[in-house]
Design a protein around this motif. Structure first.
Motif, PDB file in Angstrom:
ATOM      1  N   CYS B 211     -12.488  -4.468  13.408  1.00 23.49           N
ATOM      2  CA  CYS B 211     -11.437  -3.464  13.411  1.00 23.49           C
ATOM      3  C   CYS B 211     -11.037  -3.183  11.972  1.00 23.49           C
ATOM      4  O   CYS B 211     -11.282  -3.996  11.081  1.00 23.49           O
ATOM      5  CB  CYS B 211     -10.241  -3.898  14.256  1.00 23.49           C
ATOM      6  N   ALA B 212     -10.475  -2.029  11.765  1.00 22.56           N
ATOM      7  CA  ALA B 212     -10.157  -1.624  10.397  1.00 22.56           C
ATOM      8  C   ALA B 212      -8.974  -0.680  10.392  1.00 22.56           C
ATOM      9  O   ALA B 212      -8.714   0.006  11.389  1.00 22.56           O
ATOM     10  CB  ALA B 212     -11.369  -0.925   9.763  1.00 22.56           C
ATOM     11  N   LEU B 213      -8.253  -0.667   9.298  1.00 22.02           N
ATOM     12  CA  LEU B 213      -7.216   0.341   9.129  1.00 22.02           C
ATOM     13  C   LEU B 213      -7.193   0.838   7.693  1.00 22.02           C
ATOM     14  O   LEU B 213      -7.734   0.201   6.784  1.00 22.02           O
ATOM     15  CB  LEU B 213      -5.847  -0.152   9.593  1.00 22.02           C
ATOM     16  N   VAL B 214      -6.591   1.991   7.514  1.00 22.42           N
ATOM     17  CA  VAL B 214      -6.429   2.573   6.187  1.00 22.42           C
ATOM     18  C   VAL B 214      -4.940   2.561   5.851  1.00 22.42           C
ATOM     19  O   VAL B 214      -4.106   2.964   6.663  1.00 22.42           O
ATOM     20  CB  VAL B 214      -6.977   4.018   6.129  1.00 22.42           C
ATOM     21  N   LEU B 215      -4.635   2.046   4.660  1.00 18.23           N
ATOM     22  CA  LEU B 215      -3.258   2.027   4.167  1.00 18.23           C
ATOM     23  C   LEU B 215      -3.111   3.043   3.038  1.00 18.23           C
ATOM     24  O   LEU B 215      -4.058   3.259   2.273  1.00 18.23           O
ATOM     25  CB  LEU B 215      -2.916   0.634   3.612  1.00 18.23           C
ATOM     26  N   ALA B 216      -1.940   3.622   2.940  1.00 18.07           N
ATOM     27  CA  ALA B 216      -1.682   4.567   1.846  1.00 18.07           C
ATOM     28  C   ALA B 216      -0.341   4.254   1.201  1.00 18.07           C
ATOM     29  O   ALA B 216       0.597   3.810   1.875  1.00 18.07           O
ATOM     30  CB  ALA B 216      -1.690   6.004   2.372  1.00 18.07           C
ATOM     31  N   SER B 217      -0.265   4.478  -0.084  1.00 17.37           N
ATOM     32  CA  SER B 217       1.006   4.314  -0.798  1.00 17.37           C
ATOM     33  C   SER B 217       1.976   5.399  -0.318  1.00 17.37           C
ATOM     34  O   SER B 217       1.560   6.401   0.264  1.00 17.37           O
ATOM     35  CB  SER B 217       0.789   4.461  -2.309  1.00 17.37           C
ATOM     36  N   GLY B 218       3.252   5.207  -0.589  1.00 17.76           N
ATOM     37  CA  GLY B 218       4.249   6.183  -0.179  1.00 17.76           C
ATOM     38  C   GLY B 218       3.911   7.576  -0.694  1.00 17.76           C
ATOM     39  O   GLY B 218       4.044   8.571   0.016  1.00 17.76           O
ATOM     40  N   LYS B 219       3.428   7.606  -1.925  1.00 18.94           N
ATOM     41  CA  LYS B 219       3.058   8.889  -2.554  1.00 18.94           C
ATOM     42  C   LYS B 219       1.877   9.535  -1.822  1.00 18.94           C
ATOM     43  O   LYS B 219       1.906  10.715  -1.494  1.00 18.94           O
ATOM     44  CB  LYS B 219       2.702   8.593  -4.009  1.00 18.94           C
ATOM     45  N   ALA B 220       0.864   8.710  -1.553  1.00 17.52           N
ATOM     46  CA  ALA B 220      -0.356   9.251  -0.942  1.00 17.52           C
ATOM     47  C   ALA B 220      -0.178   9.544   0.543  1.00 17.52           C
ATOM     48  O   ALA B 220      -0.909  10.357   1.115  1.00 17.52           O
ATOM     49  CB  ALA B 220      -1.515   8.282  -1.149  1.00 17.52           C
ATOM     50  N   ALA B 221       0.781   8.882   1.179  1.00 19.27           N
ATOM     51  CA  ALA B 221       0.931   9.010   2.635  1.00 19.27           C
ATOM     52  C   ALA B 221       1.382  10.400   3.057  1.00 19.27           C
ATOM     53  O   ALA B 221       1.188  10.805   4.201  1.00 19.27           O
ATOM     54  CB  ALA B 221       1.913   7.961   3.155  1.00 19.27           C
ATOM     55  N   ALA B 222       1.954  11.148   2.127  1.00 22.77           N
ATOM     56  CA  ALA B 222       2.515  12.461   2.458  1.00 22.77           C
ATOM     57  C   ALA B 222       1.473  13.402   3.067  1.00 22.77           C
ATOM     58  O   ALA B 222       1.802  14.234   3.908  1.00 22.77           O
ATOM     59  CB  ALA B 222       3.111  13.087   1.202  1.00 22.77           C
ATOM     60  N   ARG B 223       0.225  13.241   2.665  1.00 17.98           N
ATOM     61  CA  ARG B 223      -0.806  14.168   3.145  1.00 17.98           C
ATOM     62  C   ARG B 223      -1.335  13.788   4.523  1.00 17.98           C
ATOM     63  O   ARG B 223      -2.134  14.515   5.106  1.00 17.98           O
ATOM     64  CB  ARG B 223      -1.969  14.207   2.159  1.00 17.98           C
ATOM     65  N   PHE B 224      -0.931  12.640   5.052  1.00  7.68           N
ATOM     66  CA  PHE B 224      -1.453  12.195   6.350  1.00  7.68           C
ATOM     67  C   PHE B 224      -0.471  12.504   7.471  1.00  7.68           C
ATOM     68  O   PHE B 224       0.745  12.494   7.279  1.00  7.68           O
ATOM     69  CB  PHE B 224      -1.722  10.687   6.332  1.00  7.68           C
ATOM     70  N   GLU B 225      -1.039  12.744   8.648  1.00 10.24           N
ATOM     71  CA  GLU B 225      -0.186  12.970   9.813  1.00 10.24           C
ATOM     72  C   GLU B 225       0.238  11.635  10.416  1.00 10.24           C
ATOM     73  O   GLU B 225      -0.545  10.693  10.434  1.00 10.24           O
ATOM     74  CB  GLU B 225      -0.961  13.761  10.876  1.00 10.24           C
ATOM     75  N   LYS B 226       1.419  11.589  10.919  1.00  8.25           N
ATOM     76  CA  LYS B 226       1.953  10.444  11.646  1.00  8.25           C
ATOM     77  C   LYS B 226       1.759   9.097  10.923  1.00  8.25           C
ATOM     78  O   LYS B 226       1.169   8.165  11.476  1.00  8.25           O
ATOM     79  CB  LYS B 226       1.322  10.367  13.040  1.00  8.25           C
TER      80      LYS B 226
END
Lengths: 156, 380
Positions: B211-226
């Motif tokens: 299993c795997a997940l992708v993490l994003a910084s607060g700055k980078a997370a803005a472009r992702f949905e939900k």
């Protein structure tokens, strides 16, 4: 407190006898060995980035899945090499080189492949071997269907 | 933590007794799936952390051959030899360092390649415990269960009930390996005895998967949905099993307390909507209720009896079936995080619980849950 006098070894073993790891490489190399009967060398190619793997491999560094067998030539180039046999070090004995007979082995990139195979280089003096030297696979008289079929090269 | 690191993609392979492909190909499937889920390309990954185990994989530096299938070719990559929930911790700290914006976390192993109880034996003290063949992971868990039952008054029926709940939940989770729709406690209790009080269905089944997940910084997370935000995290290690009380998960409580203080949770039983707990054995879920503050110490059995942790209860635990549905070494704790994130995003399908805004996820490593990791996750 001084422990040294009473510190002893404790017997133990890592029992690997029951592990059975899985690899696709057996099936892929089997295809290569089969083609060798017709004097062909088969690697495989990634559909996404075009990298040709020889020996063939099921997964690519770009996350593609190489699925097309492609022919590579039995000629290639030495990309790196080493010479041994005049000496050894503890725990390692060189079958062919133990008596001081030079053993040369090299990373050979066969023409058309993007990866290397480690091969023994024969019929050449150690001082004449170098990076960039052109070599050719020595096809065995009798194919064993094993990696040793792909293990010997001679200067082109 | 306030909008510093978010989960922005996840993937699980099916968990199965025998994946029938190499671990490299299994990992490749998980990596491709998680990148697709997050909607990013390999080139956008800044850092990769994998969880796997040299002993299980049969070579040292076992992540070496995962470089390509894990997407880490010519990238910043590292690994942990623990549960994937700890690999996620490592990735979170890398993002918090400010050096990386997008991280991939992956956990995997294949139980089909080794004899089931051997890895647990190799965790034992080598001087006195390993060569006597008394302790292994199952017998050690039996000692833990027995100590807990004596201290709390929990019964075999209650422990069996936990397993029945999770095995039934697993029947609605398409990636679970073991499931029994409508399972009842009697069936669990009557399954093959292992070490008393543990029977076969109380033990999480070892299997293959990734299993795997992708993490994003607060700055980078803005472009992702939900994005699913990490509101808090905590971890703690305890001593070897013979040197700590086995009737309480003290290190899990410490991990939870630390995590809750970051997440602003003062009363977990009312502020948490759902939990995914890594229960390697059914009784550990009851112990976790207490350590996670869902109920008072030694009241795990009564809390279970109240029905609170069922799918339709006030605090569903392991709606996915938990590890009793599928237990992949190095992955099952990370899978708990993924399941919790799926619930918050409302993407859990047939095992979706309505209205999950705040969820707890738990990972563990070591014999008798020696190390514990807790996350609190939340949506916008």
């Amino acid at each position: 407190m001084e422990y040294k006098e009473v510190t002893t070894s404790i017997d133990g073993a890592w029992n690997f006898s029951k592990w059975e790891w899985k690899f696709e490489s057996i099936a892929l190399i089997g295809r290569t060995f089969e083609a060798m009967k017709e004097h062909k060398l088969l690697g495989n190619k990634c559909p996404d980035c075009g990298t040709v793997y020889f020996l063939p491999k099921p997964f690519c560094r770009c996350l593609g899945m190489p699925d097309e067998f492609v022919e590579v030539k039995d000629t290639g180039t030495i990309t790196t090499y080493t010479v041994t046999g005049a000496w050894g070090y503890e725990g390692i004995t060189e079958e062919e080189g133990a008596q001081g007979e030079p053993l040369i082995f090299a990373g050979v990139q066969f023409d058309g492949a993007d990866t290397k195979v480690v091969c023994v280089v024969e019929d050449v003096e150690p001082e004449k071997v170098g990076v960039g030297m052109r070599v050719k696979l020595k096809w065995p008289d009798k194919l064993e269907g094993a990696i040793t079929d792909l293990s010997r090269c001679t200067p082109l | 933590m306030d909008k510093e690191v978010a989960i922005v993609g996840y993937a699980q392979t099916p968990y199965v007794a025998d994946f029938n492909e190499s671990r490299e190909m299994m990992v490749l499937q998980a990596t491709r799936a998680v990148l697709e889920n997050a909607g990013i390309k390999r080139e956008e990954l800044d850092t990769i952390v994998t969880a796997n185990n040299d002993y299980l994989d049969g070579r040292t530096i076992s992540n070496m051959r995962l470089v390509e299938p894990a997407g880490s070719w010519r990238k910043n990559e590292s690994k942990v030899e623990m549960d994937g929930a700890f690999a996620m911790l490592y990735a979170v700290t890398r993002i918090l360092s400010g050096d990386h914006d997008i991280a991939l976390v992956l956990g995997e192993s294949q139980a089909s390649v080794y004899a089931g109880i051997l890895p647990g034996i190799m965790m034992l003290d080598p001087t006195f415990d390993r060569q006597r063949w008394l302790l292994n992971e199952v017998s050690a868990a039996a000692l833990q269960a027995s100590a807990y039952m004596d201290a709390s008054g929990v019964s075999e029926d209650q422990i069996s009930g936990v397993a029945a709940k999770n095995l039934d939940n697993a029947s609605r989770n398409p990636v679970a390996m073991r499931s029994i729709a409508g399972a009842d406690a009697k069936k669990v209790k009557a399954s093959r005895p292992l070490y008393s009080p543990i029977t076969e269905l109380m033990m999480a089944p070892q299997c293959d998967g990734a299993c795997a997940l992708v993490l994003a910084s607060g700055k980078a997370a803005a472009r992702f949905e939900k994005p699913v935000w990490i509101k808090g995290l905590g971890f703690a290690h305890d001593s070897y099993l013979t040197e700590r009380p086995l009737d309480t998960m003290s290190s899990l409580k410490m991990a939870a307390d630390s995590c809750y203080s970051q997440a602003g949770i003062e009363d977990a039983s009312s502020q948490v909507d759902l939990a995914e707990v890594y229960e390697r054995f059914a009784h550990e879920e009851l112990m976790a209720y207490e350590a996670l503050g869902f109920c008072e110490p030694m009241k795990g059995g009564a809390f279970f009896d109240s029905g609170a942790t069922k799918m339709d209860g006030k605090l569903p635990v392991n709606a996915s079936g938990g590890a009793l549905g599928a237990n992949v070494e190095c992955a099952a704790g990370l899978a708990r995080v993924i399941e919790a994130a799926m619930q918050i995003r409302g993407e859990a399908g047939d095992h979706q619980v309505q209205g999950v805004k705040t969820a707890v996820a738990h990972g563990q490593s070591g014999i008798c849950a020696q190390e514990n990791m807790v996350y609190v996750l939340g949506g916008e």
